[in-house]
Design an enzyme around this catalytic site. Structure first.
Site, PDB file in Angstrom:
ATOM      1  N   TYR A 103      30.880  47.753  40.963  1.00 17.01           N
ATOM      2  CA  TYR A 103      30.742  47.948  42.405  1.00 17.01           C
ATOM      3  C   TYR A 103      31.827  48.878  42.949  1.00 17.01           C
ATOM      4  O   TYR A 103      33.007  48.717  42.642  1.00 17.01           O
ATOM      5  CB  TYR A 103      30.805  46.597  43.129  1.00 17.01           C
ATOM      6  CG  TYR A 103      30.645  46.710  44.627  1.00 17.01           C
ATOM      7  CD1 TYR A 103      29.416  47.019  45.189  1.00 17.01           C
ATOM      8  CD2 TYR A 103      31.734  46.533  45.473  1.00 17.01           C
ATOM      9  CE1 TYR A 103      29.264  47.135  46.559  1.00 17.01           C
ATOM     10  CE2 TYR A 103      31.600  46.641  46.844  1.00 17.01           C
ATOM     11  CZ  TYR A 103      30.360  46.946  47.386  1.00 17.01           C
ATOM     12  OH  TYR A 103      30.221  47.070  48.749  1.00 17.01           O
ATOM     13  N   GLY A 151      27.326  47.516  49.674  1.00 17.22           N
ATOM     14  CA  GLY A 151      26.593  46.496  50.393  1.00 17.22           C
ATOM     15  C   GLY A 151      25.276  46.176  49.718  1.00 17.22           C
ATOM     16  O   GLY A 151      25.198  45.983  48.492  1.00 17.22           O
TER      17      GLY A 151
END
Length: 549
Positions: free
Chosen positions: A61, A68
């Site tokens: 990530y 998101g």
């Protein structure tokens, strides 16, 4: 000149933050911080090298994925894409509106962001932090709109406006995409400001975009500055309260130490001790330590008698808030955090969590708003009492000894002003932290609204500084009227009250005229502005403190 503040050697405190923010103390990076930052930086660099070599890499990530709710869609294949991702994130998130935040708020947020990055868990290069230091040192202040942060996922929008100025697109960009900044008092493009200051804008590496944006820095900055001013305001409010109590010939029994020790709260005990010190030596106070009261019953109205019971819990709450704020100033608050030399047994060292969620700060700001509103609430009641000829023990109505009663309004309208300010605070003090609006396809389904809470806290502090400034003006007027009524000299006053009265009378209003005793109506707002500044600057507190040493 003060020595530079070295980040990474020790945690910084509120005073350090103020020194950099308001006194422009220089900041440097310690060798230990450089070493700590290099560990996570090297881990991301190794991951980037794997991407560029064509080796299979998992999705991590913020390094090779979107953000998101978009994070699980696709893993990017090269470090060039990861760098581009950082810059695109900054551009897309710079979406704030509203007036530009005060310079001191932006400077405080910049320092807090730098402190967070120096913890070593954010995989940013030392160059990123040193660019922030250079901007602080040379006076480049990004123009940051006040609205946009939800206080979760970090203060994304305001931090993006900061990052827009300090970073650039590797392939080049239009000047308009560099944001705006203030330099030497002028608003200009980010490119122009950085060039004028001689600072090179940097190309962000993998993860560095999110590391700059994904933190609680602006929420914490707003709350920290509000706290610093609230601590000074509380102590100044004790001075103003003592002057009003003396002018109203209050009873000293309410401040006898045994009374407060019987209850046991530290803040209440401390406040009562402060009031005793401020009233020591007064010839106008009835009763007290070692002295029976002459009038019966020896009970003033609550706005006089219960000052320790109201301002004491304010003091204790501010102490609690300081603990939260100083912890948050030093916290690693982005996501994911990289623990490259820890987590044995794990290959993936990037840990996704929620340190960006600013609930701690939101609660702190909300608590601050509530207790500072109470400083104003009780102060306004004393102003009303000072003005009312049926309550002020023989002083003229509206604190003006007019030759023809009714010809002058005296201090009637400043009490109106105080009432309006306190009423505004009661609305602003509604807790922001109880509100939450989901965002990002419900991935971010609970947010803190900490930045809104911090903005409201700062406005409340400003409002109540005005209220306490009004009390200083009115209490000074009332003390002089009391001396006239008693046919007594200034030696009858407590040394603290006398010193503050003399200090006030020696200052000019903002229109250049003296802040003298009011014998007939004058334009009051220049005096009100000057009195508020004497409170905000610490002059009232310093003067009283020196008088009782």
């Amino acid at each position: 000149m003060a020595t530079a503040l070295e980040l990474g050697s020790n945690p910084i405190n509120l005073e350090d933050l103020l020194a950099v923010t308001r006194q422009r103390r220089q900041v440097t990076l310690s060798d230990s911080a450089r070493a700590a930052m290099r560990i996570s930086e090297d881990w991301v660099a190794g991951f980037s090298a794997q991407m560029d070599s064509g080796e299979p890499t998992e999705a991590v990530y913020s390094i090779n994925t979107g953000f998101g709710s978009l994070s699980g869609r696709q893993a990017f294949k090269s470090s060039a894409q990861a760098r581009d991702l950082s810059r695109r994130l900054v551009i897309s998130n710079a979406a704030g509106v509203g007036r530009h935040l005060d310079e001191e708020v932006v400077r405080a947020a910049m320092l807090i962001r730098a402190v967070s990055l120096t913890r070593g868990y954010s995989a940013t290069r030392a160059e990123v932090v040193e660019t922030i230091f250079a901007m602080l040192s040379r006076g480049v202040t990004p123009a940051v709109p006040e609205y946009g942060s939800l206080g979760a996922s970090g203060d994304l929008i305001p931090l993006a406006h900061m990052a827009l100025v300090m970073s650039r697109n590797e392939a080049g960009e239009a000047e308009i995409d560099s944001g705006e900044a203030y330099f030497e008092g002028k608003l200009m493009s980010g490119v122009a400001a950085m060039k004028a200051a001689g600072i090179e804008r940097i190309v962000l590496g993998p993860k560095e975009g999110l590391a700059l944006l994904n933190g609680t820095s602006f929420s914490t900055a707003q709350t920290a500055l509000a706290l610093a001013d609230a601590e000074n305001l509380l102590a100044s409010a004790e001075v103003a309260a003592a002057m009003s109590i003396e002018a109203l010939m209050g009873f000293g029994d309410a401040f006898i130490p045994e009374l407060h020790e019987a209850r046991g709260h530290a803040g209440q005990i401390r406040c009562a001790a402060n009031i005793r010190s401020l009233l020591k030596g007064s010839g106008l106070i009835d009763g007290g330590v070692g002295c029976d009261p002459k009038r019966q019953p020896p009970q003033d109205a609550y706005s006089l008698r219960c000052v320790p019971q109201v301002l004491g819990p304010v003091r204790d709450t501010l102490k609690f808030i300081r603990g939260i704020v100083e912890t948050e100033i030093n916290a690693a608050t982005d996501n994911p955090l990289i623990f490259a030399d820890r987590l044995p047994g794990r290959k993936l060292k990037a840990i996704s969590g929620g340190n960006f969620h600013a609930e701690y700060v939101a609660f702190a700001a909300d608590f601050l708003s509530i207790v500072v509103t109470e400083i104003g609430n009780i102060a306004e009641r004393r102003l009303f009492r000072l003005n009312d000829g049926t309550l002020n023990r023989g002083l003229p109505d509206m604190l003006v000894a007019s030759e023809h009663v009714g010809m002058d309004c005296g201090y009637m309208l400043p009490q109106y002003l105080a009432a309006a300010l306190v009423s505004d605070c009661k609305t602003l003090a509604h807790p922001d932290s109880v509100d939450s609006i989901p965002t990002c396809s419900n991935q971010e389904d609970h947010v803190s609204m900490a930045n809104n809470a911090g903005r409201h806290a700062r406005q409340i502090v400003k409002n109540i500084e005005n209220v306490v400034g009004i009390e200083i003006l009115m209490a000074a007027q009332a003390l002089e009227l009391r001396l006239f009524e008693q046919n007594a000299g200034h030696h009858v006053l407590a040394p603290a009250s006398r010193a503050v009265l003399q200090m006030l009378r020696s200052h000019a209003a903002t229109d250049g005229r003296p802040i003298d005793h009011l014998t007939q109506d004058v334009v009051l707002y220049p005096r009100l502005h000057a009195a508020t500044e004497l409170v905000h600057s610490g002059a009232v507190l310093t003067t009283a403190t020196l008088a009782i040493r």
